[in-house]
Design a protein around this motif. Structure first.
Motif, short mmCIF file in Angstrom:
data_model
loop_
_atom_site.label_atom_id
_atom_site.label_comp_id
_atom_site.label_asym_id
_atom_site.label_seq_id
_atom_site.Cartn_x
_atom_site.Cartn_y
_atom_site.Cartn_z
N ALA A 321 32.96 49.11 57.29
CA ALA A 321 34.42 48.99 57.31
C ALA A 321 35.00 49.18 55.91
N LEU A 322 34.35 48.61 54.90
CA LEU A 322 34.83 48.78 53.51
C LEU A 322 34.75 50.24 53.09
N ILE A 323 33.68 50.92 53.46
CA ILE A 323 33.55 52.34 53.13
C ILE A 323 34.69 53.13 53.78
N ASN A 324 35.01 52.79 55.02
CA ASN A 324 36.07 53.53 55.70
C ASN A 324 37.45 53.24 55.13
N ILE A 325 37.65 52.07 54.58
CA ILE A 325 38.93 51.80 53.89
C ILE A 325 39.07 52.80 52.74
N LEU A 327 37.58 55.75 52.42
CA LEU A 327 37.75 57.11 52.94
C LEU A 327 39.17 57.36 53.42
N MET A 328 39.77 56.37 54.06
CA MET A 328 41.15 56.52 54.54
C MET A 328 42.11 56.66 53.36
N LEU A 329 41.95 55.82 52.35
CA LEU A 329 42.85 55.89 51.19
C LEU A 329 42.64 57.21 50.44
N TYR A 330 41.40 57.70 50.42
CA TYR A 330 41.13 58.99 49.79
C TYR A 330 41.85 60.11 50.54
N ALA A 331 41.83 60.06 51.86
CA ALA A 331 42.52 61.07 52.67
C ALA A 331 44.02 61.01 52.46
N VAL A 332 44.55 59.81 52.26
CA VAL A 332 46.00 59.65 52.03
C VAL A 332 46.38 60.21 50.67
N VAL A 333 45.62 59.89 49.65
CA VAL A 333 45.99 60.25 48.27
C VAL A 333 45.64 61.70 47.95
N THR A 334 44.48 62.16 48.39
CA THR A 334 43.99 63.48 47.99
C THR A 334 44.51 64.60 48.87
N GLY A 335 44.42 64.42 50.18
CA GLY A 335 44.85 65.47 51.10
C GLY A 335 43.94 66.68 51.05
N GLY A 336 44.42 67.80 51.56
CA GLY A 336 43.67 69.05 51.53
C GLY A 336 42.37 68.98 52.30
N VAL A 405 47.70 53.27 58.05
CA VAL A 405 47.52 52.38 59.21
C VAL A 405 46.04 52.19 59.51
N THR A 406 45.27 53.27 59.49
CA THR A 406 43.85 53.15 59.81
C THR A 406 43.10 52.39 58.71
N ALA A 407 43.55 52.53 57.46
CA ALA A 407 42.94 51.75 56.37
C ALA A 407 43.14 50.26 56.62
N ALA A 408 44.34 49.89 57.07
CA ALA A 408 44.62 48.48 57.37
C ALA A 408 43.77 47.99 58.54
#
Length: 433
Positions: A321-325, A327-336, A405-408
């Motif tokens: 779950a911590l790893i996925n938090i 990954l989600m924040l990375y997808a939000v910030v980085t994009g592409g 939302v998914t990070a939360a």
């Protein structure tokens, strides 16, 4: 003589076992076709992300509202009757797609999805326990795991059907649509809507045939008798609910399951949308990433299951779950493209979450287990609620922002895992979610 009797009993159970094992394939197809329907309907009906996300809302509300009625039918009329009812509902929902496309009515499609999911609630409630009685008790776990292995095949088939028989790969931006004549624009919308008719008509016919086969086939007595609690004093439904509400650990598990399903459905539902917005891919090409997602999910289950023989399941759950938090924040910030691959990678770590939360939540419930299981099935309404929340955020901000939302969601799961007693492991049984 005993060996011959056992062999005969096994052969008699083989055909019913094949029929019921196929159900795991059928609901895998239905669940993953939704991920294709969302971008398809968004294009065909010119919807916002919130409106297209109602595909999952209608679907998972069907699960939520019919989980307990399904359990009631199973207990009173037996597993086989519940399966037949589920298949008939599934087929009916698929057939609704035909007039929905002819009349160009999005609301009719949502109604059809609700009916399909209502049928799946019956199938999922009854198929797992039914598999366990179709043969010798000492092989029950083997049969269940074998049956569940057909679910990923159904999921992959659903994406294949959607990518090759529904998604056209033809997309027009607002400028191109505005340059069309009214007749040409309307013809484009109609052709996109009618693309779903053929696949769902075929699915409906196959499922209806399966309902007839199950109805006409002879099942062991255990499949047609009333299904009661396995052990312990019988507890009334409302009494058992009251007792469960007084168990904070169990209720925390229900909440964690709500957020897990919301995260899984949200990520898979908006992955094509993310790829379109961040990389400019067509829906047909973007759907390929759903294949990668399911591969990651399957590999994660094998590796996660292996790890659980060495490491406490709740510890693995918390770390994943911590790893996925992250990954989600990375997808939000980085994009592409990198952000898209982060979403794909998250499925590896999601793979063990549903069964681990389920098993640790019901551990030690005794004669409250079946009611507790029903409440956990109902918690998948998170897929209906949180997908809509993500659509709302996307419409008012950006699709990347919606993945906060998914990070939360994963934060809630991590909290559940790390607050679990060290002995709250439970027999983790992999399921289709």
């Amino acid at each position: 003589m005993t060996s011959e009797t056992a062999t005969g009993r096994g052969l008699k159970s083989l055909w019913p076992l094949i029929l019921i094992t196929s159900l795991f394939f059928f609901w895998g197809v239905a669940n993953n076709l939704n991920d294709v329907l969302i971008p398809q309907f968004k294009k065909a009906f010119v919807l916002t992300d919130l409106q297209s996300g109602l595909v999952q809302s209608a679907f998972y509300m069907g699960y939520f509202l019919l989980a307990l009625p399904a359990a009631f039918v199973m207990r009173k009329l037996g597993y086989k009757t519940a399966v037949v009812v589920g298949l008939l509902l599934y087929a009916t929902g698929a057939f609704i797609f035909y007039p929905a496309a002819n009349n160009h009515q999005y609301s009719w499609f949502l109604g059809g999805l609700f009916v399909i999911a209502s049928g799946l609630a019956f199938l999922e409630t009854s198929a797992n326990p039914l598999i366990t009685v179709l043969g010798s008790p000492d092989k029950a776990a083997f049969r269940l795991n074998l049956a569940q292995s057909f679910n990923p095949l159904g999921a992959l088939s659903g994406i294949f059907i959607g990518q090759h028989f529904i998604l056209s790969g033809i997309e027009h931006d607002e400028t191109a649509l505005a340059a069309m004549t009214d007749a040409a624009r309307q013809a484009f919308y109609i052709s996109e809507v009618k693309a779903v008719q053929g696949p769902y008509l075929v699915i409906g016919c196959v499922v209806l045939l399966w309902a007839l086969l199950v109805f006409l086939s002879k099942f062991p007595a255990a499949a047609t008798q009333n299904a009661h609690e396995d052990s312990g004093e019988e507890v009334g439904f409302f009494q058992s609910v009251v007792q469960l509400l007084q168990r904070p650990r169990f209720m925390f598990g229900v909440m964690a399951q709500f957020f897990y399903v919301g995260a899984q459905v949200g990520i898979w539902s908006y992955m094509i949308r993310y790829a379109q917005a961040e990389m400019g891919l067509t829906d047909k090409v973007a759907a390929t990433y759903l294949y990668y997602t399911l591969i990651a999910f399957a590999v994660g289950r094998f590796i996660g299951t292996g790890l659980m023989t060495k490491v406490r399941p709740t510890l693995i759950l918390g770390l994943f779950a911590l790893i996925n938090i992250g990954l989600m924040l990375y997808a939000v910030v980085t994009g592409g493209e990198n952000g898209l691959w982060a979403l794909v990678a998250s499925s590896f770590f999601m793979s063990i979450m549903f069964p681990t939360i389920f098993a640790t939540s019901v551990a030690g419930l005794g004669n409250l287990t079946k009611t507790g299981s029903s409440l956990l099935v109902m918690s998948i309404v998170g897929g209906a609620v949180l997908t809509a929340v993500m659509g709302f955020i996307s419409d008012h901000s950006h699709i990347r922002t919606a993945f906060v939302v998914t990070a939360a969601c994963f934060a809630v799961i991590a909290l559940y895992a790390f607050r679990a007693p060290k002995d709250a492991t439970g027999p983790v049984q992999m399921t289709g979610h």
